[in-house]
Design an enzyme around this catalytic site. Structure first.
Site, PDB file in Angstrom:
ATOM      1  N   ARG A 203       0.810  -1.232   0.000  1.00  0.00           N
ATOM      2  CA  ARG A 203       0.000   0.000   0.000  1.00  0.00           C
ATOM      3  C   ARG A 203       0.837   1.273   0.000  1.00  0.00           C
ATOM      4  NH1 ARG A 203      -3.882  -0.213   4.700  1.00  0.00           N
ATOM      5  NH2 ARG A 203      -2.763  -2.054   5.442  1.00  0.00           N
TER       6      ARG A 203
ATOM      7  N   GLU B 187      -6.283 -13.827  16.884  1.00  0.00           N
ATOM      8  CA  GLU B 187      -6.297 -12.948  15.714  1.00  0.00           C
ATOM      9  C   GLU B 187      -7.738 -12.691  15.280  1.00  0.00           C
ATOM     10  OE1 GLU B 187      -3.306 -11.493  13.957  1.00  0.00           O
ATOM     11  OE2 GLU B 187      -3.050 -11.840  16.105  1.00  0.00           O
TER      12      GLU B 187
HETATM   13  C1  UD1 Z   1       0.065  -8.632  13.828  1.00  0.00           C
HETATM   14  C2  UD1 Z   1      -0.321  -9.456  15.039  1.00  0.00           C
HETATM   15  C3  UD1 Z   1      -1.597  -8.891  15.631  1.00  0.00           C
HETATM   16  C4  UD1 Z   1      -1.420  -7.450  16.040  1.00  0.00           C
HETATM   17  C5  UD1 Z   1      -0.931  -6.642  14.828  1.00  0.00           C
HETATM   18  C6  UD1 Z   1      -0.528  -5.247  15.254  1.00  0.00           C
HETATM   19  C7  UD1 Z   1       0.451 -11.716  14.594  1.00  0.00           C
HETATM   20  C8  UD1 Z   1       0.070 -13.081  14.184  1.00  0.00           C
HETATM   21  N1  UD1 Z   1      -0.518 -10.823  14.624  1.00  0.00           N
HETATM   22  O1  UD1 Z   1      -0.957  -8.780  12.870  1.00  0.00           O
HETATM   23  O2  UD1 Z   1      -1.954  -9.636  16.808  1.00  0.00           O
HETATM   24  O3  UD1 Z   1      -2.615  -6.908  16.519  1.00  0.00           O
HETATM   25  O4  UD1 Z   1       0.237  -7.266  14.240  1.00  0.00           O
HETATM   26  O5  UD1 Z   1      -0.267  -4.487  14.144  1.00  0.00           O
HETATM   27  O6  UD1 Z   1       1.619 -11.473  14.906  1.00  0.00           O
HETATM   28  N2  UD1 Z   1       6.172  -9.634   9.073  1.00  0.00           N
HETATM   29  C9  UD1 Z   1       7.303 -10.266   8.664  1.00  0.00           C
HETATM   30  N3  UD1 Z   1       7.209 -11.525   8.161  1.00  0.00           N
HETATM   31  C10 UD1 Z   1       6.022 -12.152   8.056  1.00  0.00           C
HETATM   32  C11 UD1 Z   1       4.861 -11.491   8.465  1.00  0.00           C
HETATM   33  C12 UD1 Z   1       4.961 -10.228   8.981  1.00  0.00           C
HETATM   34  O7  UD1 Z   1       8.414  -9.719   8.738  1.00  0.00           O
HETATM   35  O8  UD1 Z   1       6.019 -13.289   7.576  1.00  0.00           O
HETATM   36  C13 UD1 Z   1       6.274  -8.269   9.599  1.00  0.00           C
HETATM   37  C14 UD1 Z   1       5.550  -7.268   8.720  1.00  0.00           C
HETATM   38  O9  UD1 Z   1       6.453  -6.699   7.803  1.00  0.00           O
HETATM   39  C15 UD1 Z   1       5.060  -6.261   9.718  1.00  0.00           C
HETATM   40  C16 UD1 Z   1       4.845  -7.095  10.986  1.00  0.00           C
HETATM   41  O10 UD1 Z   1       5.601  -8.248  10.835  1.00  0.00           O
HETATM   42  O11 UD1 Z   1       6.037  -5.306  10.010  1.00  0.00           O
HETATM   43  C17 UD1 Z   1       3.379  -7.394  11.254  1.00  0.00           C
HETATM   44  O12 UD1 Z   1       2.886  -8.137  10.177  1.00  0.00           O
HETATM   45  P1  UD1 Z   1       1.381  -7.981   9.692  1.00  0.00           P
HETATM   46  O13 UD1 Z   1       1.125  -8.976   8.640  1.00  0.00           O
HETATM   47  O14 UD1 Z   1       1.110  -6.562   9.414  1.00  0.00           O
HETATM   48  O15 UD1 Z   1       0.644  -8.419  11.032  1.00  0.00           O
HETATM   49  P2  UD1 Z   1      -0.895  -8.327  11.314  1.00  0.00           P
HETATM   50  O16 UD1 Z   1      -1.584  -9.368  10.508  1.00  0.00           O
HETATM   51  O17 UD1 Z   1      -1.354  -6.958  11.214  1.00  0.00           O
END
Ligand code: UD1
Ligand code: CA
Length: 464
Positions: free
Chosen positions: A19, A161
């Site tokens: 985004r 979640e």
């Molecule tokens: C995550 C949390 C959720 C919380 C939210 C807050 C989990 C399972 N869920 O959800 O409880 O309320 O953040 O914003 O942790 N990332 C990686 N590798 C991955 C996946 C994510 O590096 O494989 C990084 C992303 O770049 C990002 C962060 O982790 O900076 C969070 O990932 P995102 O997919 O945004 O998490 P949410 O689904 O929002």
């Protein structure tokens, strides 16, 4: 306060950031002139992190090379490809985190949650102790976040979640910010036990909370001092909003220190701005890098200062641009002045409108008040540089220095063809093109002798 435990930090930064609609990896987009992930790394450094592992994925080579200078500061990288969830990301960091100190803590931060403050993190580490610590927040609209499930006694049970939550759980307004502190001794075993058996088919880091509770290890929660500390950036709009919040915060800090800001909503600090007593700053100014404004300094509207020191009592008037310069005490600069790198002004010096200085020392009490270019010059004290003066410092191949000694007077519209020296107390007549040194105390002038033709007639228009 108990003694701090050994700490290692993991910063998740593998996500794509679709985004943002940008070729630049999300975590490299700047807040206050600094890549978001660098703010997070700085917070980790403030906690004396022994090692900070940045988990990279999308744009990994770009992120790694943008942060290459931090290798000496204990910043290392782990590659996560493909991205199978936040738990998987920490699994990928594990080999780089080793060895894990037995009584240590591992703190999980996010490259796109840039403004988390060390004070909040210190409170988190303290609350966690040898258990688990989690930063949570109460939101009127918790949509999209993981919800914190507590038992009847208010003890944390787990995180669920949004996509896995029941309708009742979705009504919970306490949410997971993602920022989490884990006991190093359990990390390996807990990560190994993760499964992706959930609505998103991801390895959820948050499942570690339930595992801790199962093992009888308590989950302590803290909330951030400011809501913006846990705000994530997913779009240019959120980036801009957080930029304004951070600028407002910095402005408030300055005012607490006693700085007078004409409007705290109209200042941008992209670096470190240190101010003495009774400094005042008008609207629209931008400060970059390291800027020091000593006691009583006044900055007029719409100035840009990058890596600058302004000594006590000096004034910088409107629309001036200063880059890697030093301004002496009680000096006056501008309006519309430009000080380029290597410019230093002595005490009481004046640099006026449309004057450009580069790599030049202007001594105490010397003045260049209008329309001049002074480059690669050493100017003594009490020198007057007239309007239209130019140092011809560049011969097309090399740069040369101009030396102007104390008390010299440079008449208007003079060209100083460097290398050249103007002696102490010398006067250059207006319009001089100086190609040889001017001796001290003498008048030097190079111009065609003035001539008046008395019998001369103006042409008159011919009648048709
Ligand atoms: C995550 C949390 C959720 C919380 C939210 C807050 C989990 C399972 N869920 O959800 O409880 O309320 O953040 O914003 O942790 N990332 C990686 N590798 C991955 C996946 C994510 O590096 O494989 C990084 C992303 O770049 C990002 C962060 O982790 O900076 C969070 O990932 P995102 O997919 O945004 O998490 P949410 O689904 O929002
Ligand atoms: Ca997700």
């Amino acid at each position: 306060m108990s003694h701090p435990r050994p700490l290692k930090v993991v910063i998740l930064a593998a996500g794509q950031g679709t985004r943002m609609r940008s070729g630049l990896p999300k975590v490299l987009h700047p807040i206050a002139g600094k890549a978001m992930v660098r703010h997070v790394i700085a917070a980790a450094a403030a906690l004396n992190s022994q090692k900070t592992v940045v988990v990279v994925g999308h744009g990994a080579p770009v992120v790694e090379s943008a942060l290459a200078d931090l290798a000496d500061a204990g910043v290392q990288f782990a590659l996560q490809s493909p991205q199978l969830g936040t738990g998987h990301a920490v699994q990928m960091a594990l080999p780089v985190l080793q060895p894990l100190p037995k009584d240590g803590q591992v703190l999980i931060l996010y490259g796109d949650v840039p403004l988390i403050q060390p004070e909040t993190l210190k409170a988190l580490l303290q609350a966690a102790g040898d258990g688990v610590g989690l930063v949570t927040q109460h939101l009127d609209n918790p949509t999209g976040y993981g919800r914190i499930v507590r038992d009847a006694a208010g003890v944390v049970v787990c995180n669920v979640e949004e996509k896995d939550a029941t309708d009742a759980q979705r009504k919970i307004t306490e949410v997971n910010t993602g920022i989490l502190c884990l006991p190093a001794s359990h990390l390996e075993a807990w990560l190994a036990a993760l499964s992706n058996n959930n609505a998103q088919g991801e390895y959820y880091l948050t499942d570690l909370l339930g595992m801790a509770v199962q093992a009888g290890i308590p989950v302590h929660t803290v909330s951030p001092q400011h809501d913006w500390e846990v705000a994530g950036v997913n779009s240019k709009g959120q980036l801009a909003a957080l930029e304004r919040i951070w600028q407002q915060h910095q402005a408030e800090q300055l005012m607490i220190e006693g700085v007078r800001l004409a409007d705290p909503a109209r200042i941008d600090i992209r670096g470190a701005l240190r101010c003495g007593r009774d400094v005042s700053i008008d609207v629209g100014c931008v400060f970059e890098g390291s800027v020091d404004l000593e006691e009583g300094v006044r900055i007029g509207p719409y100035c840009v200062l990058r890596d600058v020191t302004v000594k006590a009592g000096a004034h910088i008037d409107a629309f001036s641009h200063l880059d890697q310069a030093e301004v002496g005490a009680d000096a006056v600069v501008g309006p519309y002045a430009r000080l380029r790198p290597g410019s230093t002004l002595g005490a009481g010096a004046h640099v006026g409108n449309f004057v450009e200085l580069k790599n030049t020392r202007l001594g105490n009490g010397s003045k260049a008040n209008h329309l001049a270019y002074v480059g690669d010059a050493t100017v003594g004290e009490r020198v007057n540089i007239g309007a239209g003066t130019i140092t011809c410092n560049y011969d097309g191949a090399n740069k040369h220095r101009t030396i102007i000694e104390d008390d010299a007077f440079i008449g208007s519209d003079t060209q100083l063809v460097a290398p050249v020296t103007v002696g102490r107390g010398a006067t250059l007549g207006a319009g001089t093109t100086l190609t040889k040194d001017a001796p001290p105390d003498a008048l030097t002038v190079s111009r065609v002798k003035q001539l008046s033709l008395t019998g001369w007639q103006r042409p008159v228009k011919q009648k048709k």
